[in-house]
Design a protein around this motif. Structure first.
Motif, PDB file in Angstrom:
ATOM      1  N   SER A   1     -24.599-105.459  46.662  1.00 60.83           N
ATOM      2  CA  SER A   1     -24.805-104.141  46.121  1.00 60.83           C
ATOM      3  C   SER A   1     -23.494-103.386  46.083  1.00 60.83           C
ATOM      4  O   SER A   1     -22.579-103.663  46.841  1.00 60.83           O
ATOM      5  N   LYS A   2     -23.420-102.434  45.212  1.00 63.01           N
ATOM      6  CA  LYS A   2     -22.205-101.670  44.948  1.00 63.01           C
ATOM      7  C   LYS A   2     -21.989-100.611  46.017  1.00 63.01           C
ATOM      8  O   LYS A   2     -22.920-100.082  46.582  1.00 63.01           O
ATOM      9  N   SER A   3     -20.742-100.295  46.268  1.00 63.79           N
ATOM     10  CA  SER A   3     -20.418 -99.194  47.167  1.00 63.79           C
ATOM     11  C   SER A   3     -20.935 -97.897  46.571  1.00 63.79           C
ATOM     12  O   SER A   3     -20.809 -97.664  45.373  1.00 63.79           O
ATOM     13  N   PRO A   4     -21.541 -97.022  47.401  1.00 62.09           N
ATOM     14  CA  PRO A   4     -22.106 -95.799  46.855  1.00 62.09           C
ATOM     15  C   PRO A   4     -21.087 -94.712  46.538  1.00 62.09           C
ATOM     16  O   PRO A   4     -21.446 -93.648  46.105  1.00 62.09           O
ATOM     17  N   SER A   5     -19.801 -94.982  46.737  1.00 61.02           N
ATOM     18  CA  SER A   5     -18.812 -93.935  46.494  1.00 61.02           C
ATOM     19  C   SER A   5     -18.651 -93.687  44.994  1.00 61.02           C
ATOM     20  O   SER A   5     -18.735 -94.613  44.193  1.00 61.02           O
ATOM     21  N   PRO A   6     -18.413 -92.429  44.612  1.00 58.25           N
ATOM     22  CA  PRO A   6     -18.295 -92.115  43.189  1.00 58.25           C
ATOM     23  C   PRO A   6     -17.061 -92.753  42.562  1.00 58.25           C
ATOM     24  O   PRO A   6     -16.055 -92.949  43.233  1.00 58.25           O
ATOM     25  N   GLU A  50     -22.604 -98.439  35.268  1.00 58.35           N
ATOM     26  CA  GLU A  50     -21.717 -97.803  34.300  1.00 58.35           C
ATOM     27  C   GLU A  50     -21.479 -96.327  34.567  1.00 58.35           C
ATOM     28  O   GLU A  50     -20.834 -95.660  33.772  1.00 58.35           O
ATOM     29  N   SER A  51     -22.002 -95.809  35.678  1.00 59.56           N
ATOM     30  CA  SER A  51     -21.881 -94.382  35.978  1.00 59.56           C
ATOM     31  C   SER A  51     -21.221 -94.181  37.329  1.00 59.56           C
ATOM     32  O   SER A  51     -21.257 -95.058  38.185  1.00 59.56           O
ATOM     33  N   SER A  52     -20.683 -92.987  37.497  1.00 54.73           N
ATOM     34  CA  SER A  52     -20.113 -92.670  38.803  1.00 54.73           C
ATOM     35  C   SER A  52     -21.209 -92.381  39.813  1.00 54.73           C
ATOM     36  O   SER A  52     -21.066 -92.655  41.002  1.00 54.73           O
ATOM     37  N   MET A  53     -22.338 -91.856  39.336  1.00 56.42           N
ATOM     38  CA  MET A  53     -23.448 -91.487  40.207  1.00 56.42           C
ATOM     39  C   MET A  53     -24.716 -91.458  39.359  1.00 56.42           C
ATOM     40  O   MET A  53     -24.684 -91.067  38.202  1.00 56.42           O
ATOM     41  N   VAL A  54     -25.836 -91.877  39.957  1.00 58.12           N
ATOM     42  CA  VAL A  54     -27.132 -91.808  39.281  1.00 58.12           C
ATOM     43  C   VAL A  54     -28.060 -90.996  40.167  1.00 58.12           C
ATOM     44  O   VAL A  54     -28.302 -91.358  41.322  1.00 58.12           O
ATOM     45  N   TYR A  55     -28.540 -89.875  39.630  1.00 55.68           N
ATOM     46  CA  TYR A  55     -29.468 -89.014  40.357  1.00 55.68           C
ATOM     47  C   TYR A  55     -30.864 -89.197  39.786  1.00 55.68           C
ATOM     48  O   TYR A  55     -31.050 -89.252  38.563  1.00 55.68           O
ATOM     49  N   LEU A  56     -31.836 -89.286  40.682  1.00 52.33           N
ATOM     50  CA  LEU A  56     -33.228 -89.442  40.309  1.00 52.33           C
ATOM     51  C   LEU A  56     -33.985 -88.202  40.744  1.00 52.33           C
ATOM     52  O   LEU A  56     -33.960 -87.837  41.924  1.00 52.33           O
ATOM     53  N   VAL A  57     -34.627 -87.544  39.796  1.00 50.42           N
ATOM     54  CA  VAL A  57     -35.410 -86.350  40.076  1.00 50.42           C
ATOM     55  C   VAL A  57     -36.876 -86.775  40.023  1.00 50.42           C
ATOM     56  O   VAL A  57     -37.338 -87.301  39.012  1.00 50.42           O
ATOM     57  N   PHE A  58     -37.593 -86.566  41.126  1.00 53.01           N
ATOM     58  CA  PHE A  58     -38.952 -87.086  41.273  1.00 53.01           C
ATOM     59  C   PHE A  58     -40.009 -86.027  41.006  1.00 53.01           C
ATOM     60  O   PHE A  58     -39.865 -84.880  41.426  1.00 53.01           O
ATOM     61  N   SER A  59     -41.088 -86.448  40.338  1.00 54.17           N
ATOM     62  CA  SER A  59     -42.218 -85.574  40.079  1.00 54.17           C
ATOM     63  C   SER A  59     -43.499 -86.400  40.076  1.00 54.17           C
ATOM     64  O   SER A  59     -43.542 -87.480  39.489  1.00 54.17           O
ATOM     65  N   VAL A  60     -44.511 -85.892  40.747  1.00 51.95           N
ATOM     66  CA  VAL A  60     -45.828 -86.523  40.708  1.00 51.95           C
ATOM     67  C   VAL A  60     -46.533 -86.031  39.449  1.00 51.95           C
ATOM     68  O   VAL A  60     -46.575 -84.820  39.189  1.00 51.95           O
ATOM     69  N   ALA A  70     -32.912 -87.569  44.595  1.00 51.70           N
ATOM     70  CA  ALA A  70     -32.184 -88.541  45.406  1.00 51.70           C
ATOM     71  C   ALA A  70     -31.097 -89.175  44.563  1.00 51.70           C
ATOM     72  O   ALA A  70     -31.097 -89.077  43.333  1.00 51.70           O
ATOM     73  N   ARG A  71     -30.190 -89.833  45.241  1.00 48.00           N
ATOM     74  CA  ARG A  71     -29.121 -90.596  44.588  1.00 48.00           C
ATOM     75  C   ARG A  71     -29.486 -92.069  44.657  1.00 48.00           C
ATOM     76  O   ARG A  71     -29.941 -92.555  45.697  1.00 48.00           O
ATOM     77  N   MET A  72     -29.331 -92.759  43.569  1.00 45.73           N
ATOM     78  CA  MET A  72     -29.549 -94.203  43.543  1.00 45.73           C
ATOM     79  C   MET A  72     -28.420 -94.847  44.338  1.00 45.73           C
ATOM     80  O   MET A  72     -27.249 -94.680  44.002  1.00 45.73           O
ATOM     81  N   ALA A  73     -28.754 -95.592  45.412  1.00 47.65           N
ATOM     82  CA  ALA A  73     -27.739 -96.107  46.327  1.00 47.65           C
ATOM     83  C   ALA A  73     -27.551 -97.620  46.246  1.00 47.65           C
ATOM     84  O   ALA A  73     -26.689 -98.160  46.936  1.00 47.65           O
ATOM     85  N   SER A  74     -28.317 -98.304  45.426  1.00 51.48           N
ATOM     86  CA  SER A  74     -28.114 -99.741  45.223  1.00 51.48           C
ATOM     87  C   SER A  74     -28.708-100.124  43.870  1.00 51.48           C
ATOM     88  O   SER A  74     -29.507 -99.387  43.294  1.00 51.48           O
ATOM     89  N   GLU A  75     -28.294-101.278  43.394  1.00 47.75           N
ATOM     90  CA  GLU A  75     -28.922-101.789  42.182  1.00 47.75           C
ATOM     91  C   GLU A  75     -30.337-102.247  42.527  1.00 47.75           C
ATOM     92  O   GLU A  75     -30.682-102.401  43.709  1.00 47.75           O
ATOM     93  N   ILE A  76     -31.134-102.474  41.509  1.00 47.12           N
ATOM     94  CA  ILE A  76     -32.507-102.934  41.710  1.00 47.12           C
ATOM     95  C   ILE A  76     -32.475-104.449  41.834  1.00 47.12           C
ATOM     96  O   ILE A  76     -31.985-105.145  40.947  1.00 47.12           O
ATOM     97  N   GLY A  77     -32.985-104.926  42.943  1.00 47.92           N
ATOM     98  CA  GLY A  77     -33.002-106.359  43.190  1.00 47.92           C
ATOM     99  C   GLY A  77     -34.312-106.995  42.775  1.00 47.92           C
ATOM    100  O   GLY A  77     -35.188-106.366  42.168  1.00 47.92           O
ATOM    101  N   CYS A  78     -34.475-108.245  43.145  1.00 50.38           N
ATOM    102  CA  CYS A  78     -35.694-109.003  42.810  1.00 50.38           C
ATOM    103  C   CYS A  78     -36.775-108.847  43.868  1.00 50.38           C
ATOM    104  O   CYS A  78     -37.950-109.081  43.589  1.00 50.38           O
ATOM    105  N   GLU A  79     -36.371-108.453  45.076  1.00 54.24           N
ATOM    106  CA  GLU A  79     -37.338-108.329  46.166  1.00 54.24           C
ATOM    107  C   GLU A  79     -38.319-107.203  45.879  1.00 54.24           C
ATOM    108  O   GLU A  79     -37.935-106.098  45.524  1.00 54.24           O
TER     109      GLU A  79
END
Length: 122
Positions: A1-6, A50-60, A70-79
């Motif tokens: 996984s990628k380092s979370p630094s911008p 491809e971005s310096s940071m990915v922010y996810l805004v959550f809504s039910v 929240a900030r996306m802190a890793s790529e999406i894996g297969c698990e």
């Protein structure tokens, strides 16, 4: 996984993540993970790399509020995770919650999405 630094000189990306229930948001906030549908995975992984940071805004869905972001802190894996109990979700990825409070859509009604015919962000 990628380092979370911008990474400088790279765009910041934002995504609205709709959840079918509040329980999934609670699990995410407690465990620092999220899972989405396979159709969203390619977009999110591409943004992550491809971005310096990915922010996810959550809504039910149907809540009339954002439940935080929240900030996306890793790529999406297969698990996959059993936490959500749904066969419709893809792999798990790490998120770092920044804000865990509900915010009514009315507070952000001035925010418009230029990629969605300038509709309100909600």
């Amino acid at each position: 996984s990628k380092s979370p630094s911008p990474r400088p000189n790279m765009p910041v990306r934002y995504f609205i993540m709709k959840s079918s229930n509040l329980q999934n948001i609670d699990i995410s906030q407690q465990k620092g993970i999220w899972s989405t549908t396979p159709s969203n995975e390619r977009k999110l992984n591409r943004a992550f790399w491809e971005s310096s940071m990915v922010y996810l805004v959550f809504s039910v869905q149907g809540s009339g509020c954002f439940q935080g972001f929240a900030r996306m802190a890793s790529e999406i894996g297969c698990e996959k995770s059993q936490d959500w109990g749904s066969a419709g979700f893809g792999g798990v990825f790490k998120v770092e919650w920044i804000q865990k409070e509900s915010i009514p859509f009315q507070v952000a009604h001035h925010l418009l999405n230029p990629w969605n015919n300038n509709k309100k962000v909600q």
